[in-house]
Design a protein around this motif. Structure first.
Motif, mmCIF file in Angstrom:
data_model
loop_
_atom_site.group_PDB
_atom_site.id
_atom_site.type_symbol
_atom_site.label_atom_id
_atom_site.label_comp_id
_atom_site.label_asym_id
_atom_site.label_seq_id
_atom_site.Cartn_x
_atom_site.Cartn_y
_atom_site.Cartn_z
ATOM 1 N N VAL A 134 0.833 -1.223 0.003
ATOM 2 C CA VAL A 134 0.119 0.006 -0.018
ATOM 3 C C VAL A 134 0.882 1.434 -0.037
ATOM 4 C CG1 VAL A 134 -1.481 1.371 1.343
ATOM 5 C CG2 VAL A 134 -2.095 -1.070 0.989
ATOM 6 N N LEU A 135 1.869 1.248 0.898
ATOM 7 C CA LEU A 135 2.811 2.341 0.961
ATOM 8 C C LEU A 135 3.515 2.602 -0.485
ATOM 9 C CD1 LEU A 135 4.231 1.993 4.502
ATOM 10 C CD2 LEU A 135 2.295 3.617 3.615
ATOM 11 N N ALA A 136 3.893 1.552 -1.256
ATOM 12 C CA ALA A 136 4.468 1.765 -2.471
ATOM 13 C C ALA A 136 3.613 1.879 -3.634
ATOM 14 C CB ALA A 136 5.314 0.417 -2.662
ATOM 15 N N GLY A 137 2.489 1.542 -3.488
ATOM 16 C CA GLY A 137 1.447 2.012 -4.495
ATOM 17 C C GLY A 137 0.926 0.873 -5.304
ATOM 18 N N ARG A 138 1.089 -0.465 -4.881
ATOM 19 C CA ARG A 138 1.125 -1.335 -5.862
ATOM 20 C C ARG A 138 -0.637 -1.306 -6.159
ATOM 21 N NH1 ARG A 138 3.317 -6.658 -7.074
ATOM 22 N NH2 ARG A 138 5.035 -6.615 -5.513
ATOM 23 N N GLU A 139 -0.707 -1.768 -7.614
ATOM 24 C CA GLU A 139 -2.013 -1.914 -7.997
ATOM 25 C C GLU A 139 -2.813 -3.143 -7.440
ATOM 26 O OE1 GLU A 139 -3.123 -2.271 -12.574
ATOM 27 O OE2 GLU A 139 -2.046 -0.416 -12.343
ATOM 28 N N GLY A 140 -4.235 -2.993 -7.314
ATOM 29 C CA GLY A 140 -4.811 -4.100 -6.652
ATOM 30 C C GLY A 140 -5.050 -4.057 -5.024
ATOM 31 N N TYR A 141 -4.349 -2.776 -4.629
ATOM 32 C CA TYR A 141 -4.477 -2.618 -3.154
ATOM 33 C C TYR A 141 -5.325 -1.266 -2.818
ATOM 34 C CZ TYR A 141 -0.931 -6.163 -2.363
ATOM 35 O OH TYR A 141 -0.247 -7.424 -2.401
ATOM 36 N N GLU A 142 -6.381 -1.438 -2.296
ATOM 37 C CA GLU A 142 -7.431 -0.356 -2.359
ATOM 38 C C GLU A 142 -7.632 0.252 -0.956
ATOM 39 O OE1 GLU A 142 -12.331 0.637 -3.007
ATOM 40 O OE2 GLU A 142 -11.497 -1.525 -3.309
ATOM 41 N N VAL A 143 -7.324 1.319 -0.907
ATOM 42 C CA VAL A 143 -7.262 2.072 0.496
ATOM 43 C C VAL A 143 -8.890 2.607 0.624
ATOM 44 C CG1 VAL A 143 -6.515 3.940 1.810
ATOM 45 C CG2 VAL A 143 -4.919 2.680 0.491
ATOM 46 N N THR A 144 -9.407 2.113 1.568
ATOM 47 C CA THR A 144 -10.967 2.535 1.880
ATOM 48 C C THR A 144 -11.150 3.506 2.700
ATOM 49 O OG1 THR A 144 -11.277 0.487 3.352
ATOM 50 C CG2 THR A 144 -11.965 0.290 0.867
ATOM 51 N N GLN A 145 -10.050 3.730 3.723
ATOM 52 C CA GLN A 145 -10.205 4.766 4.617
ATOM 53 C C GLN A 145 -8.736 5.038 5.191
ATOM 54 O OE1 GLN A 145 -13.322 2.902 7.422
ATOM 55 N NE2 GLN A 145 -12.874 4.868 8.697
ATOM 56 N N GLY A 146 -9.127 6.154 5.852
ATOM 57 C CA GLY A 146 -7.436 6.648 6.537
ATOM 58 C C GLY A 146 -6.537 7.453 5.603
ATOM 59 N N GLU A 147 -5.456 7.943 6.304
ATOM 60 C CA GLU A 147 -4.644 8.737 5.500
ATOM 61 C C GLU A 147 -3.081 8.307 5.599
ATOM 62 O OE1 GLU A 147 -4.974 12.782 6.003
ATOM 63 O OE2 GLU A 147 -3.798 12.885 7.829
ATOM 64 N N VAL A 148 -2.288 8.577 4.855
ATOM 65 C CA VAL A 148 -0.772 8.310 4.814
ATOM 66 C C VAL A 148 -0.164 9.567 4.511
ATOM 67 C CG1 VAL A 148 1.260 6.971 4.257
ATOM 68 C CG2 VAL A 148 -1.003 5.798 4.408
ATOM 69 N N MET A 149 0.555 10.468 5.581
ATOM 70 C CA MET A 149 1.205 11.693 5.002
ATOM 71 C C MET A 149 2.610 11.147 5.218
ATOM 72 S SD MET A 149 -1.050 13.696 4.645
ATOM 73 C CE MET A 149 -0.239 15.515 4.500
ATOM 74 N N PHE A 150 3.427 11.515 4.200
ATOM 75 C CA PHE A 150 4.694 11.309 4.255
ATOM 76 C C PHE A 150 5.562 12.505 3.886
ATOM 77 C CE2 PHE A 150 8.576 10.282 1.328
ATOM 78 C CZ PHE A 150 9.227 9.702 2.542
ATOM 79 N N ASN A 151 6.266 13.264 4.876
ATOM 80 C CA ASN A 151 7.262 14.653 4.637
ATOM 81 C C ASN A 151 6.073 15.581 4.172
ATOM 82 O OD1 ASN A 151 9.459 13.495 5.637
ATOM 83 N ND2 ASN A 151 10.152 13.196 3.577
ATOM 84 N N GLY A 152 4.868 15.547 4.963
ATOM 85 C CA GLY A 152 3.636 16.587 4.721
ATOM 86 C C GLY A 152 2.819 16.593 3.482
#
Lengths: 431, 263
Positions: B46-64
């Motif tokens: 999910v962090l690397a952005g692979r296809e097929g991984y669907e984020v349904t909720q929440g957030e990931v902030m990286f260096n703003g």
């Protein structure tokens, strides 16, 4: 096609009339065969996927009228080695200085003066070597008009180095059909690197019908590169027929980057024990190109080795046909034969028809074959993107790499780079 | 540096991450441990952005920046690096060529001049020296025919050259014998830096003998259920993951939350 027969009839008396008796017989038999069968049709199994509608308007070229300057001739892929320009199926210039032990002659002269082994070689083409390697209408037409071309004879133990043959045709109002024949005779322990390069100006719709025959004596080595980047409308029909004696080595590297309609048959017969052949090819199709490659290896003696390795990329509405066949004949024990063909489809309109065939009638044979048609490896695309490459860069790199697996087999590092750059420049894009 | 809040993600319709929270500061190494199927690899993907991984909720902030809005290559260019559990073989693409293309793509993104092959080779030599690995991997196609150890070493080598600010090591220890494990761990330790955060995902404690983390998290059923110092990993090694099924954290003898153990 009846028009081609009529044109052949009017061209033939003159051809039959010159040269030794065996040659007249050979031309006459071939002409009879052509009259009987004409050009192949889709009803022929070996031509099932390749129609010849593009040849409807073509006229048989008669003679070589006026020579033009070599200035328009394509530049060679490599400067090294001897270079011979072929225009409209004929030699464009006098052959320059030759190495000791190497004889290069225009075919017409060789037929007039005689070259050791030439008659046998020419006559061997009319013998159907095998089912699908049988002579076809194009070869019959080529034999019936046998006159222009080149003979390369390398004496025992001589390394002839590299010879580049650069084929091109001129633009004409009516598309013409040119016949030409290359005969290669390598005596035992002789060596030759033959680089055939086909390239014609755009808008050129001629048909080239070229047969290359080679006899490899014991321990002889032939490296054969066939590179074509023909015009979008060009029709290129080529046949490569190899006969190998004991411990001889034949390596073929084919690169199809252009052409409107392209058909290449490469066939090698391993007649002596311990002979080796490697038949490699890459085809890159875009637009509405049609490229049909047929490769066949006949193992007729024990201890032979063959490896057929083809990679194809089809985009646009390109269509690739690939047929690879291996036959291990009775007595050809301890043969090792490999076949591998993989294709990538980049568009929904592109098509690939691939068929591997394997027949084994001998003992202790190691054989492997595989044919695949697929898309790019999405895991690899993601892996590359996760390192920072854009999706387009990743796909381009993967497609190029796929084809480079063929050019990487070339032994000359400069040629490897030249060809891989040419491939990159014409690489079809994903749709 | 990295703030993951209430992350929910689905793979093939199944919810795998169910509200994961994690904060990582520059210079820290966090280990994420957990049983099979807990969602460890999903987090990395999910962090690397692979296809097929669907984020349904929440957030990931990286260096703003909102990481989830970026394409995989943009994340890489922003400094995210995933060391794959199963590095992909790419026949025909030379390892050195690939890595230079990747580095230059990242440099272009940052508005820097591309490195020519001489400059790149100098950089590569320097990194190989730091990692104490030979140059035999350079001449081969990316991961093609590499042994398990070679593949993982190649991941670490790529990381050394690309110098990410956030490295996620997805089960880098899996399939390695002890010698290969040590080599890889030494490489990782040499890349420890005050500017770089690392997440080490592993099933076994073994790797953490060599890469000592600042924090250990236990991931179970899509959530972090326990967080502690390096000695939490040892406890897990002794007690296994069975306690998760017996009622969770309370039954695990944890006394080291917030404490950083010395190796």
């Amino acid at each position: 096609m009846s028009e081609l027969v009529a044109q052949l009839d009017s061209a033939l008396p003159e051809h039959c009339g010159s040269g030794p008796e065996w040659l007249k017989v050979l031309r006459k038999n071939a002409a009879d065969e052509f009259r009987k069968h004409g050009l192949p049709t889709r009803k022929d199994e070996a031509w099932k996927y390749t129609g010849l509608g593009a040849l409807a308007q073509v006229r048989l070229a008669s003679g070589f009228e006026n020579r033009i300057s070599a200035a328009t001739h394509p530049a060679p892929l490599l400067e090294k080695g001897l270079q011979i320009d072929m225009l409209d199926g004929q030699l464009l210039q006098e052959i320059g200085e030759q190495l000791a032990g190497v004889t290069l002659l225009p075919l017409a002269d060789a037929l007039k003066f005689g070259v050791s082994g030439l008659q046998n070689l020419l006559e061997s083409l009319s013998e159907p070597a095998s089912k699908s390697g049988s002579t076809n209408g194009f070869s019959a037409l080529n034999s019936a008009t046998l006159d222009s071309g080149l003979v390369i004879h390398v004496s025992a133990g001589t390394d002839a180095g590299r010879l580049s043959l650069i084929w091109s045709t001129r633009s004409t109002d009516t598309p013409l059909l040119f016949n030409s024949r290359i005969c290669v005779i390598l005596e035992q322990d002789a060596k030759l690197e033959l680089l055939e390069h086909f390239e014609s100006p755009d808008e050129n719709a001629n048909t080239s019908n070229i047969v290359l025959q080679a006899e490899l004596g014991a321990h002889a080595t032939l490296q054969h590169v066939r590179f074509q980047q023909e015009s979008d409308k060009a029709v290129l029909i080529t046949r490569t027929e190899i006969s190998q004696q004991a411990d001889s080595e034949y390596a073929y590297y084919g690169f199809d980057l252009g052409g409107g309609l392209v058909r290449h048959d490469v066939h090698t017969a391993l007649k002596g024990s311990g002979a080796k052949s490697a038949i490699n090819g890459a085809y890159l199709l875009d637009g509405s190109r049609h490229v049909d490659n047929h490769a066949r290896v006949d193992h007729m003696a024990p201890g032979g080795f063959s490896d057929q390795y083809f990679r194809g990329v089809a985009g646009g509405s390109g269509r690739a046909v690939f047929n690879t066949a291996v036959c291990v004949h009775p007595g050809a024990d301890e043969t090792e034969a490999r076949q591998s063909n993989a294709n990538i489809l980049l568009s929904a309109r592109a098509e690939v028809d691939t068929k591997p065939e394997l027949e084994i009638y001998a003992d202790e044979v190691i054989a492997s074959h595989g044919a695949t048609v697929g898309q790019l490896d999405e895991q690899a695309v993601f892996y590359m993107r996760s390192r920072g490459l854009s999706e387009q860069e990743a796909r381009q790199l993967l497609t190029t790499a796929f084809c480079r697996s063929v050019s990487d087999k070339l032994t000359d590092p400069v040629l490897r780079e030249v060809i891989s750059e040419r491939m990159m420049a014409v690489m079809p894009q994903a749709e | 540096m990295l703030k993951i809040k209430n992350l929910h993600a689905k793979v093939a319709g199944n919810e795998i991450l169910k509200g994961l929270n994690l904060e990582l500061e520059a210079g820290e190494i966090h280990a994420i441990m957990g049983p099979n199927g807990a969602g460890k690899s999903t987090l990395g993907n999910v962090l690397a952005g692979r296809e097929g991984y669907e984020v349904t909720q929440g957030e990931v902030m990286f260096n703003g920046k909102n990481l989830l809005e970026l394409e995989p290559e943009e994340r890489a260019c922003e400094g995210v690096f995933l060391a794959f559990q199963y590095p992909v073989e790419i026949p025909g693409v030379n390892n050195t060529y690939f890595l230079r293309a990747a580095l230059n793509a990242q440099r272009k993104y940052r508005g820097e001049e591309p490195l020519n092959s001489v400059e790149f080779l100098r950089l590569v030599r320097e990194k190989l020296k730091i990692l104490h690995i030979g140059d035999e991997l350079l001449h081969r196609a990316v991961n093609e025919g590499f042994s398990g150890g070679e593949k993982k070493r190649n991941e670490i080598f790529q990381m050394a050259v690309l110098e990410p600010t956030l490295a996620i090591l997805d089960e880098t220890d899996s399939g390695l014998d002890i010698d290969a494990l040590k080599t890889v761990a030494e490489g990782v330790n040499r890349l420890r830096s005050p500017d770089r955060g690392m997440i080490v995902v592993t099933h076994y404690q073994r790797l953490l003998d060599y890469i000592v983390p600042d924090k250990v998290h236990v991931l179970a059923d899509g959530r972090l259920v326990a967080t502690g110092g390096a000695d939490l990993a040892l406890k897990l090694e002794e007690q296994g993951y069975a306690w998760l099924e017996d009622g969770g954290i309370a039954t695990l003898d944890v006394d080291s939350v917030g404490h950083v153990a010395s190796p």
